[in-house]
Scaffold this motif. Structure first.
Motif, mmCIF file in Angstrom:
data_model
loop_
_atom_site.group_PDB
_atom_site.id
_atom_site.type_symbol
_atom_site.label_atom_id
_atom_site.label_comp_id
_atom_site.label_asym_id
_atom_site.label_seq_id
_atom_site.Cartn_x
_atom_site.Cartn_y
_atom_site.Cartn_z
ATOM 1 N N ASN A 109 16.244 35.457 62.239
ATOM 2 C CA ASN A 109 15.476 34.215 62.312
ATOM 3 C C ASN A 109 15.078 33.876 60.870
ATOM 4 O OD1 ASN A 109 13.716 32.120 62.852
ATOM 5 N ND2 ASN A 109 12.327 33.321 64.122
ATOM 6 N N ILE A 110 15.500 32.712 60.377
ATOM 7 C CA ILE A 110 15.401 32.401 58.950
ATOM 8 C C ILE A 110 14.688 31.071 58.720
ATOM 9 C CG2 ILE A 110 16.770 31.879 56.872
ATOM 10 C CD1 ILE A 110 19.027 33.576 58.397
ATOM 11 N N HIS A 111 13.748 31.074 57.794
ATOM 12 C CA HIS A 111 13.190 29.827 57.270
ATOM 13 C C HIS A 111 13.236 29.926 55.754
ATOM 14 C CE1 HIS A 111 9.678 26.838 56.656
ATOM 15 N NE2 HIS A 111 10.848 26.204 56.703
ATOM 16 N N ASN A 144 17.193 25.104 55.048
ATOM 17 C CA ASN A 144 16.703 24.239 53.968
ATOM 18 C C ASN A 144 17.799 23.913 52.964
ATOM 19 O OD1 ASN A 144 14.348 22.807 53.289
ATOM 20 N ND2 ASN A 144 13.124 24.665 53.442
ATOM 21 N N GLU A 145 19.038 23.962 53.403
ATOM 22 C CA GLU A 145 20.164 23.738 52.504
ATOM 23 C C GLU A 145 21.294 23.080 53.266
ATOM 24 O OE1 GLU A 145 21.129 22.945 49.540
ATOM 25 O OE2 GLU A 145 20.168 24.772 48.791
ATOM 26 N N VAL A 146 22.146 22.380 52.545
ATOM 27 C CA VAL A 146 23.314 21.737 53.136
ATOM 28 C C VAL A 146 24.567 22.291 52.481
ATOM 29 C CG1 VAL A 146 22.070 19.637 53.738
ATOM 30 C CG2 VAL A 146 23.178 19.806 51.491
ATOM 31 N N ARG A 147 25.716 22.007 53.078
ATOM 32 C CA ARG A 147 26.976 22.540 52.556
ATOM 33 C C ARG A 147 27.759 21.513 51.754
ATOM 34 N NH1 ARG A 147 30.348 26.084 56.592
ATOM 35 N NH2 ARG A 147 31.121 26.739 54.520
ATOM 36 N N ASP A 198 19.046 22.686 59.978
ATOM 37 C CA ASP A 198 18.959 23.721 61.011
ATOM 38 C C ASP A 198 20.359 24.081 61.477
ATOM 39 O OD1 ASP A 198 15.862 23.617 61.663
ATOM 40 O OD2 ASP A 198 16.569 21.568 61.458
ATOM 41 N N LYS A 199 20.699 25.355 61.389
ATOM 42 C CA LYS A 199 22.066 25.774 61.666
ATOM 43 C C LYS A 199 22.083 27.121 62.388
ATOM 44 C CE LYS A 199 23.178 23.943 57.055
ATOM 45 N NZ LYS A 199 23.844 22.704 57.394
#
Length: 206
Positions: A109-111, A144-147, A198-199
């Motif tokens: 579980n990551i934030h 909190n990041e995009v690809r 959110d992924k």
């Protein structure tokens, strides 16, 4: 095991816990991961209210306060038998056995932090966990990041971070789940900023 990940932006808002438990029940969720609980006072009542009336186990990482942060993971003990828990400020890993299939699973579980350089450090931390804990991996939460650049509209975009994030995905051999519904998972209150933050991914360590 059916998993649900949700950035709740606080679990103590009016009707919030009932909405979360209703969503869990309607989707038949066995493992629930919440980001941004925004609370240090994780008494039994708000924890049980978010899950519902059936039995559960849970672990949490306290938030820094009302402003933000905080992770909570719940699971159905009849489905998942836990053997280890690993915590840091931005990561909560529950490691254990799927009871009906005897498969070992690590659910992270990551934030991820808001600060770009701190996010890059988070990928390294997760990579170390990935290399040290065997079994099937499920990573879910708010990264909190995009690809790529089309993952953000009118919000900060750091090409260096995108490269680091994609390198992390490659190095950990992650496979991203297919998505349906809306393209973006976050929209600002004014509707002028949107992102896909959110992924969820999975990987099997053979």
């Amino acid at each position: 095991m059916n998993c649900l990940s949700l950035n709740a932006r606080g679990i103590k808002g009016k009707g919030k816990s009932g909405w979360i438990s209703g969503l869990r029940l309607s989707q038949g969720v066995d493992f629930l991961a919440i980001q941004e609980s925004k609370t240090k006072d994780l008494s039994q009542r708000p924890i049980s209210s978010c899950w519902g009336n059936s039995s559960f186990n849970c672990e949490f990482v306290n938030s820094d306060g009302i402003v933000g942060g905080g992770l909570i993971s719940w699971w159905d003990p009849s489905c998942f038998r836990v053997s280890g828990v690993f915590k840091s400020k931005h990561v909560l890993i529950i490691s254990g056995l799927l009871i009906h299939s005897a498969v070992h699973v690590n659910v992270a579980n990551i934030h991820a932090p808001n600060d770009p350089s701190s996010r890059r450090a988070s990928w390294y931390e997760l990579l170390l966990y990935r290399r040290s804990l065997l079994g099937l991996w499920i990573l879910l939460g708010d990264f909190n990041e995009v690809r790529s650049s089309d993952g953000r509209i009118n919000s900060e975009f750091f090409s260096q971070n995108v490269i680091a994030f994609n390198d992390f995905i490659r190095d950990t051999e992650l496979v991203e789940y297919n998505y349906s519904g809306l393209k973006y998972t976050y929209m600002s209150a004014k509707g002028d900023k949107m992102s896909k933050l959110d992924k969820s991914w999975c990987v099997k360590n053979l």
